[in-house]
Design a protein around this motif. Sequence first.
Motif, mmCIF file in Angstrom:
data_model
loop_
_atom_site.group_PDB
_atom_site.id
_atom_site.type_symbol
_atom_site.label_atom_id
_atom_site.label_comp_id
_atom_site.label_asym_id
_atom_site.label_seq_id
_atom_site.Cartn_x
_atom_site.Cartn_y
_atom_site.Cartn_z
ATOM 1 N N ILE A 229 34.043 34.082 107.724
ATOM 2 C CA ILE A 229 34.554 33.042 107.156
ATOM 3 C C ILE A 229 34.219 31.883 107.768
ATOM 4 O O ILE A 229 34.303 31.033 106.803
ATOM 5 C CB ILE A 229 36.214 33.261 107.323
ATOM 6 N N ALA A 230 33.982 31.547 108.820
ATOM 7 C CA ALA A 230 33.347 30.688 108.838
ATOM 8 C C ALA A 230 31.808 30.613 108.674
ATOM 9 O O ALA A 230 31.654 29.111 107.405
ATOM 10 C CB ALA A 230 32.978 30.495 110.454
ATOM 11 N N MET A 231 31.079 30.771 108.036
ATOM 12 C CA MET A 231 29.720 31.190 107.426
ATOM 13 C C MET A 231 30.408 30.512 105.851
ATOM 14 O O MET A 231 29.594 29.582 105.390
ATOM 15 C CB MET A 231 29.114 32.239 106.946
ATOM 16 N N PHE A 232 31.194 31.112 105.076
ATOM 17 C CA PHE A 232 31.442 31.298 104.180
ATOM 18 C C PHE A 232 32.539 28.940 104.308
ATOM 19 O O PHE A 232 31.971 28.868 103.672
ATOM 20 C CB PHE A 232 33.081 32.047 103.310
ATOM 21 N N ILE A 233 32.725 28.996 104.968
ATOM 22 C CA ILE A 233 33.776 27.355 105.034
ATOM 23 C C ILE A 233 32.415 26.681 105.504
ATOM 24 O O ILE A 233 31.932 25.631 105.011
ATOM 25 C CB ILE A 233 34.774 27.663 106.311
ATOM 26 N N THR A 234 31.133 26.925 106.200
ATOM 27 C CA THR A 234 30.028 26.549 106.826
ATOM 28 C C THR A 234 29.219 26.265 104.852
ATOM 29 O O THR A 234 28.882 25.076 104.835
ATOM 30 C CB THR A 234 29.461 26.772 107.530
ATOM 31 N N ALA A 235 28.663 27.361 104.762
ATOM 32 C CA ALA A 235 28.163 27.145 102.833
ATOM 33 C C ALA A 235 28.568 26.127 102.523
ATOM 34 O O ALA A 235 27.785 25.402 101.823
ATOM 35 C CB ALA A 235 27.842 28.426 102.607
ATOM 36 N N SER A 236 30.088 26.063 101.819
ATOM 37 C CA SER A 236 30.447 25.275 101.025
ATOM 38 C C SER A 236 31.180 23.906 101.035
ATOM 39 O O SER A 236 31.069 23.321 100.278
ATOM 40 C CB SER A 236 32.501 26.274 101.189
ATOM 41 N N ALA A 237 31.019 23.321 102.671
ATOM 42 C CA ALA A 237 30.940 22.604 103.074
ATOM 43 C C ALA A 237 29.683 21.374 102.888
ATOM 44 O O ALA A 237 29.039 20.773 102.723
ATOM 45 C CB ALA A 237 31.311 21.988 104.501
ATOM 46 N N LEU A 238 28.314 22.513 103.209
ATOM 47 C CA LEU A 238 26.733 21.929 102.725
ATOM 48 C C LEU A 238 26.899 21.954 101.452
ATOM 49 O O LEU A 238 26.170 20.811 100.619
ATOM 50 C CB LEU A 238 26.295 23.324 103.933
ATOM 51 N N LEU A 239 27.185 22.421 100.753
ATOM 52 C CA LEU A 239 27.192 22.461 98.964
ATOM 53 C C LEU A 239 27.915 21.755 98.518
ATOM 54 O O LEU A 239 27.306 21.031 97.550
ATOM 55 C CB LEU A 239 27.913 24.170 98.235
ATOM 56 N N GLY A 240 28.780 20.946 99.178
ATOM 57 C CA GLY A 240 30.061 20.152 98.861
ATOM 58 C C GLY A 240 29.220 18.670 98.874
ATOM 59 O O GLY A 240 28.908 17.281 98.374
ATOM 60 N N LEU A 241 28.603 18.658 100.156
ATOM 61 C CA LEU A 241 27.530 17.304 100.419
ATOM 62 C C LEU A 241 26.315 17.578 100.485
ATOM 63 O O LEU A 241 26.142 15.610 99.901
ATOM 64 C CB LEU A 241 27.169 17.423 102.262
ATOM 65 N N GLY A 242 26.071 18.371 99.331
ATOM 66 C CA GLY A 242 25.056 18.068 98.648
ATOM 67 C C GLY A 242 24.785 17.482 97.575
ATOM 68 O O GLY A 242 24.377 16.795 96.680
ATOM 69 N N ILE A 243 26.386 18.123 96.727
ATOM 70 C CA ILE A 243 26.632 17.503 95.516
ATOM 71 C C ILE A 243 27.352 16.018 95.535
ATOM 72 O O ILE A 243 26.702 15.159 95.305
ATOM 73 C CB ILE A 243 27.396 18.532 94.839
ATOM 74 N N LEU A 244 27.482 16.296 97.123
ATOM 75 C CA LEU A 244 27.674 14.034 96.952
ATOM 76 C C LEU A 244 26.369 13.371 97.171
ATOM 77 O O LEU A 244 26.969 12.605 96.974
ATOM 78 C CB LEU A 244 28.593 14.130 98.429
ATOM 79 N N HIS A 245 25.495 14.083 98.056
ATOM 80 C CA HIS A 245 24.217 13.748 97.411
ATOM 81 C C HIS A 245 23.549 13.074 96.432
ATOM 82 O O HIS A 245 23.805 12.075 96.057
ATOM 83 C CB HIS A 245 23.817 13.942 98.467
ATOM 84 N N LEU A 246 24.225 13.904 95.185
ATOM 85 C CA LEU A 246 23.283 13.935 94.445
ATOM 86 C C LEU A 246 23.747 13.084 93.687
ATOM 87 O O LEU A 246 23.543 12.728 92.936
ATOM 88 C CB LEU A 246 23.298 15.233 93.265
ATOM 89 N N LYS A 247 25.608 13.111 93.979
ATOM 90 C CA LYS A 247 25.822 11.922 92.961
ATOM 91 C C LYS A 247 26.063 10.699 93.681
ATOM 92 O O LYS A 247 25.991 9.722 92.934
ATOM 93 C CB LYS A 247 27.624 11.698 92.570
#
Length: 151
Positions: free
Chosen positions: A16-34
């Motif tokens: 669960i911690a890995m899933f939350i961390t991966a989701s947060a990192l993916l969200g940050l990556g999309i935010l950076h791209l935008k």
Amino acid sequence: MKNQKQQGFTLLEALIAMFITASALLGLGILHLKSVQQSQLATQRTIANIQANDLIDRMWANVCSLSTQQTGIITGWQSRWDPTQAGTLDSNQSAMHQLLKNWQGTVTQPDTTKQRYQVVITWTNAKAAWYSSTPLSQRFTYNFTLPTCAS
């Protein structure tokens, strides 16, 4: 002795911690791209604003002879910003042409009784359409009024 009910619970917590961390990192990556896309668009809009202000300055300088020299002023403005005239451009303009691809500028006078003008600059923004097969067309519209010349 270890309690049998606790077996595998830490593995579930780790997943669960890995899933939350991966989701947060993916969200940050999309935010950076935008953010990078919007920064590129802001740069292009700034260059279009500089082009429009260049034309306005040229028209202000010739406000008293604008009725006879308007075509020449607009043609001179368009040729100054023409990327095919790379030999006549200074280094700043050349850098701007690399950022504002396929730009076109039009000047219209919607109200002929007063010296009201509209500058419309359009360009192709290929970087903003990374998810699409066709580049997006962007537009910058600038309305201004010049005073009548006091004779």
